[in-house]
Design a protein around this motif. Structure first.
Motif, PDB file in Angstrom:
ATOM      1  N   LYS A  98      -8.165  -7.851  -3.915  1.00 39.21           N
ATOM      2  CA  LYS A  98      -8.317  -7.250  -5.250  1.00 39.21           C
ATOM      3  C   LYS A  98      -8.099  -5.744  -5.249  1.00 39.21           C
ATOM      4  O   LYS A  98      -7.993  -5.135  -6.310  1.00 39.21           O
ATOM      5  CB  LYS A  98      -9.716  -7.541  -5.784  1.00 39.21           C
ATOM      6  CG  LYS A  98      -9.984  -8.992  -6.014  1.00 39.21           C
ATOM      7  CD  LYS A  98     -11.410  -9.196  -6.484  1.00 39.21           C
ATOM      8  CE  LYS A  98     -11.885 -10.521  -5.969  1.00 39.21           C
ATOM      9  NZ  LYS A  98     -13.259 -10.591  -5.642  1.00 39.21           N
ATOM     10  N   ASN A  99      -8.084  -5.129  -4.055  1.00 36.39           N
ATOM     11  CA  ASN A  99      -7.889  -3.681  -3.961  1.00 36.39           C
ATOM     12  C   ASN A  99      -7.419  -3.322  -2.559  1.00 36.39           C
ATOM     13  O   ASN A  99      -7.413  -4.160  -1.657  1.00 36.39           O
ATOM     14  CB  ASN A  99      -9.185  -2.930  -4.325  1.00 36.39           C
ATOM     15  CG  ASN A  99     -10.332  -3.298  -3.414  1.00 36.39           C
ATOM     16  OD1 ASN A  99     -10.289  -3.065  -2.217  1.00 36.39           O
ATOM     17  ND2 ASN A  99     -11.380  -3.888  -3.993  1.00 36.39           N
ATOM     18  N   GLY A 100      -7.041  -2.060  -2.385  1.00 33.70           N
ATOM     19  CA  GLY A 100      -6.511  -1.616  -1.104  1.00 33.70           C
ATOM     20  C   GLY A 100      -7.503  -1.685   0.040  1.00 33.70           C
ATOM     21  O   GLY A 100      -7.132  -2.011   1.171  1.00 33.70           O
ATOM     22  N   LYS A 101      -8.752  -1.402  -0.230  1.00 37.62           N
ATOM     23  CA  LYS A 101      -9.765  -1.443   0.828  1.00 37.62           C
ATOM     24  C   LYS A 101      -9.898  -2.866   1.384  1.00 37.62           C
ATOM     25  O   LYS A 101      -9.915  -3.074   2.597  1.00 37.62           O
ATOM     26  CB  LYS A 101     -11.111  -0.952   0.287  1.00 37.62           C
ATOM     27  CG  LYS A 101     -12.191  -0.890   1.330  1.00 37.62           C
ATOM     28  CD  LYS A 101     -13.475  -0.336   0.751  1.00 37.62           C
ATOM     29  CE  LYS A 101     -14.567  -0.311   1.819  1.00 37.62           C
ATOM     30  NZ  LYS A 101     -15.845   0.122   1.269  1.00 37.62           N
ATOM     31  N   GLU A 102     -10.000  -3.817   0.486  1.00 40.01           N
ATOM     32  CA  GLU A 102     -10.083  -5.225   0.890  1.00 40.01           C
ATOM     33  C   GLU A 102      -8.808  -5.637   1.639  1.00 40.01           C
ATOM     34  O   GLU A 102      -8.865  -6.361   2.635  1.00 40.01           O
ATOM     35  CB  GLU A 102     -10.267  -6.079  -0.366  1.00 40.01           C
ATOM     36  CG  GLU A 102     -10.574  -7.525  -0.127  1.00 40.01           C
ATOM     37  CD  GLU A 102     -10.766  -8.279  -1.443  1.00 40.01           C
ATOM     38  OE1 GLU A 102     -10.106  -9.325  -1.603  1.00 40.01           O
ATOM     39  OE2 GLU A 102     -11.566  -7.846  -2.303  1.00 40.01           O
TER      40      GLU A 102
ATOM     41  N   SER B 283       1.873  -5.138  -3.569  1.00 38.55           N
ATOM     42  CA  SER B 283       0.646  -4.499  -4.051  1.00 38.55           C
ATOM     43  C   SER B 283       0.843  -3.785  -5.383  1.00 38.55           C
ATOM     44  O   SER B 283       1.850  -3.116  -5.592  1.00 38.55           O
ATOM     45  CB  SER B 283       0.167  -3.474  -3.013  1.00 38.55           C
ATOM     46  OG  SER B 283      -0.964  -2.776  -3.485  1.00 38.55           O
ATOM     47  N   ASP B 284      -0.173  -3.916  -6.213  1.00 36.93           N
ATOM     48  CA  ASP B 284      -0.240  -3.159  -7.462  1.00 36.93           C
ATOM     49  C   ASP B 284      -0.447  -1.688  -7.115  1.00 36.93           C
ATOM     50  O   ASP B 284      -0.913  -1.346  -6.024  1.00 36.93           O
ATOM     51  CB  ASP B 284      -1.425  -3.693  -8.292  1.00 36.93           C
ATOM     52  CG  ASP B 284      -1.440  -3.178  -9.725  1.00 36.93           C
ATOM     53  OD1 ASP B 284      -0.450  -2.550 -10.160  1.00 36.93           O
ATOM     54  OD2 ASP B 284      -2.449  -3.406 -10.397  1.00 36.93           O
ATOM     55  N   ILE B 285      -0.140  -0.801  -8.048  1.00 40.41           N
ATOM     56  CA  ILE B 285      -0.397   0.627  -7.840  1.00 40.41           C
ATOM     57  C   ILE B 285      -1.789   0.998  -8.316  1.00 40.41           C
ATOM     58  O   ILE B 285      -2.545   1.633  -7.594  1.00 40.41           O
ATOM     59  CB  ILE B 285       0.663   1.494  -8.566  1.00 40.41           C
ATOM     60  CG1 ILE B 285       1.968   1.462  -7.784  1.00 40.41           C
ATOM     61  CG2 ILE B 285       0.177   2.929  -8.702  1.00 40.41           C
ATOM     62  CD1 ILE B 285       3.030   2.383  -8.326  1.00 40.41           C
ATOM     63  N   GLU B 286      -2.125   0.595  -9.528  1.00 40.82           N
ATOM     64  CA  GLU B 286      -3.408   1.004 -10.110  1.00 40.82           C
ATOM     65  C   GLU B 286      -4.446  -0.090  -9.930  1.00 40.82           C
ATOM     66  O   GLU B 286      -4.369  -1.148 -10.563  1.00 40.82           O
ATOM     67  CB  GLU B 286      -3.221   1.352 -11.586  1.00 40.82           C
ATOM     68  CG  GLU B 286      -2.391   2.598 -11.778  1.00 40.82           C
ATOM     69  CD  GLU B 286      -2.291   3.019 -13.223  1.00 40.82           C
ATOM     70  OE1 GLU B 286      -2.993   2.459 -14.088  1.00 40.82           O
ATOM     71  OE2 GLU B 286      -1.484   3.916 -13.493  1.00 40.82           O
ATOM     72  N   MET B 287      -5.415   0.196  -9.032  1.00 42.08           N
ATOM     73  CA  MET B 287      -6.498  -0.748  -8.753  1.00 42.08           C
ATOM     74  C   MET B 287      -7.776   0.047  -8.526  1.00 42.08           C
ATOM     75  O   MET B 287      -7.715   1.213  -8.135  1.00 42.08           O
ATOM     76  CB  MET B 287      -6.204  -1.561  -7.473  1.00 42.08           C
ATOM     77  CG  MET B 287      -4.972  -2.406  -7.538  1.00 42.08           C
ATOM     78  SD  MET B 287      -4.658  -3.271  -5.976  1.00 42.08           S
ATOM     79  CE  MET B 287      -4.104  -1.941  -4.913  1.00 42.08           C
ATOM     80  N   PRO B 288      -8.918  -0.578  -8.738  1.00 42.85           N
ATOM     81  CA  PRO B 288     -10.181   0.102  -8.442  1.00 42.85           C
ATOM     82  C   PRO B 288     -10.415   0.188  -6.925  1.00 42.85           C
ATOM     83  O   PRO B 288      -9.707  -0.464  -6.151  1.00 42.85           O
ATOM     84  CB  PRO B 288     -11.224  -0.803  -9.103  1.00 42.85           C
ATOM     85  CG  PRO B 288     -10.595  -2.150  -9.107  1.00 42.85           C
ATOM     86  CD  PRO B 288      -9.121  -1.913  -9.275  1.00 42.85           C
TER      87      PRO B 288
ATOM     88  N   GLU C  56      -2.696   5.089  -2.363  1.00 42.87           N
ATOM     89  CA  GLU C  56      -3.631   5.457  -1.294  1.00 42.87           C
ATOM     90  C   GLU C  56      -3.612   4.376  -0.202  1.00 42.87           C
ATOM     91  O   GLU C  56      -3.596   4.669   0.998  1.00 42.87           O
ATOM     92  CB  GLU C  56      -5.041   5.611  -1.866  1.00 42.87           C
ATOM     93  CG  GLU C  56      -6.077   6.036  -0.862  1.00 42.87           C
ATOM     94  CD  GLU C  56      -7.489   6.094  -1.453  1.00 42.87           C
ATOM     95  OE1 GLU C  56      -8.409   6.363  -0.664  1.00 42.87           O
ATOM     96  OE2 GLU C  56      -7.663   5.875  -2.671  1.00 42.87           O
ATOM     97  N   PHE C  57      -3.611   3.132  -0.632  1.00 38.86           N
ATOM     98  CA  PHE C  57      -3.539   2.010   0.304  1.00 38.86           C
ATOM     99  C   PHE C  57      -2.252   2.072   1.117  1.00 38.86           C
ATOM    100  O   PHE C  57      -2.252   1.892   2.335  1.00 38.86           O
ATOM    101  CB  PHE C  57      -3.645   0.693  -0.472  1.00 38.86           C
ATOM    102  CG  PHE C  57      -3.249  -0.528   0.297  1.00 38.86           C
ATOM    103  CD1 PHE C  57      -3.859  -0.844   1.502  1.00 38.86           C
ATOM    104  CD2 PHE C  57      -2.257  -1.366  -0.186  1.00 38.86           C
ATOM    105  CE1 PHE C  57      -3.487  -1.985   2.208  1.00 38.86           C
ATOM    106  CE2 PHE C  57      -1.894  -2.501   0.514  1.00 38.86           C
ATOM    107  CZ  PHE C  57      -2.502  -2.815   1.716  1.00 38.86           C
ATOM    108  N   THR C  58      -1.131   2.339   0.459  1.00 31.22           N
ATOM    109  CA  THR C  58       0.162   2.413   1.137  1.00 31.22           C
ATOM    110  C   THR C  58       0.164   3.498   2.207  1.00 31.22           C
ATOM    111  O   THR C  58       0.669   3.282   3.316  1.00 31.22           O
ATOM    112  CB  THR C  58       1.297   2.660   0.119  1.00 31.22           C
ATOM    113  OG1 THR C  58       1.297   1.591  -0.829  1.00 31.22           O
ATOM    114  CG2 THR C  58       2.651   2.731   0.792  1.00 31.22           C
ATOM    115  N   ALA C  59      -0.395   4.648   1.885  1.00 31.09           N
ATOM    116  CA  ALA C  59      -0.457   5.742   2.863  1.00 31.09           C
ATOM    117  C   ALA C  59      -1.286   5.333   4.082  1.00 31.09           C
ATOM    118  O   ALA C  59      -0.876   5.553   5.229  1.00 31.09           O
ATOM    119  CB  ALA C  59      -1.036   6.992   2.212  1.00 31.09           C
ATOM    120  N   ALA C  60      -2.441   4.724   3.851  1.00 39.01           N
ATOM    121  CA  ALA C  60      -3.304   4.282   4.955  1.00 39.01           C
ATOM    122  C   ALA C  60      -2.615   3.175   5.756  1.00 39.01           C
ATOM    123  O   ALA C  60      -2.655   3.170   6.995  1.00 39.01           O
ATOM    124  CB  ALA C  60      -4.641   3.793   4.410  1.00 39.01           C
TER     125      ALA C  60
END
Length: 153
Positions: free
Chosen positions: A38-42, A57-62, A68-72
């Motif tokens: 549901k989000n980049g952290k998950e 991946s979506d761009i705008e997520m909580p 940010e997810f892509t960079a990590a």
């Protein structure tokens, strides 16, 4: 050698989008959907467990958004091919995504089986160019041989 099935991870906070991508005929493009987040952290946590080849991946997520997810992700797993999915036609997003080594950018309302298939095939070619698929095939073959030897012993 037969084509290796690519592992796909879908990351989007919107359930209908995840359901639409879960229903995609992945086998037609020699892929398998290994998970959803549901989000980049998950998604980062799932990457350690599932080892996807491609992430959509979506761009705008909580919690952790797509950029940010892509960079990590790029720092931790530089060979994973990233495809950004968004509901916005924002050129600033495109520029940032390109700097983060995103393979492609799909606008949600333009998403079709043909578009997704085309992008997946480009991702496969990129993985082949990088030698990632060849290494994973050999690793899988080695694991299979070791399992057989263990059974024999």
């Amino acid at each position: 050698m037969e084509e290796e099935k690519l592992k796909i991870l879908v990351v989007d906070d919107e359930m209908p989008v995840r359901q639409e991508l879960a229903a995609f005929p992945w086998e037609r493009v020699d892929c398998v959907l290994v998970g959803e987040a549901k989000n980049g952290k998950e998604a980062l946590q799932l990457c350690a467990e599932l080892h996807p080849d491609i992430i959509i991946s979506d761009i705008e997520m909580p919690v952790m958004g797509g950029l940010e997810f892509t960079a990590a992700l790029h720092k931790l797993y530089p060979n994973i091919q990233m495809i950004i999915l968004t509901g916005h036609e924002n050129f600033d997003y495109v520029k940032t995504a390109l700097r983060l080594h995103v393979l492609d950018y799909i606008v949600k309302f333009e998403m079709s089986e043909a578009t997704v298939s085309e992008v997946i095939q480009r991702a496969r070619r990129k993985l082949e160019e990088n030698g990632v698929l060849q290494r994973s095939v050999y690793a899988r073959q080695r694991r299979s041989i070791v399992k057989c030897l263990v059974k024999l012993l």
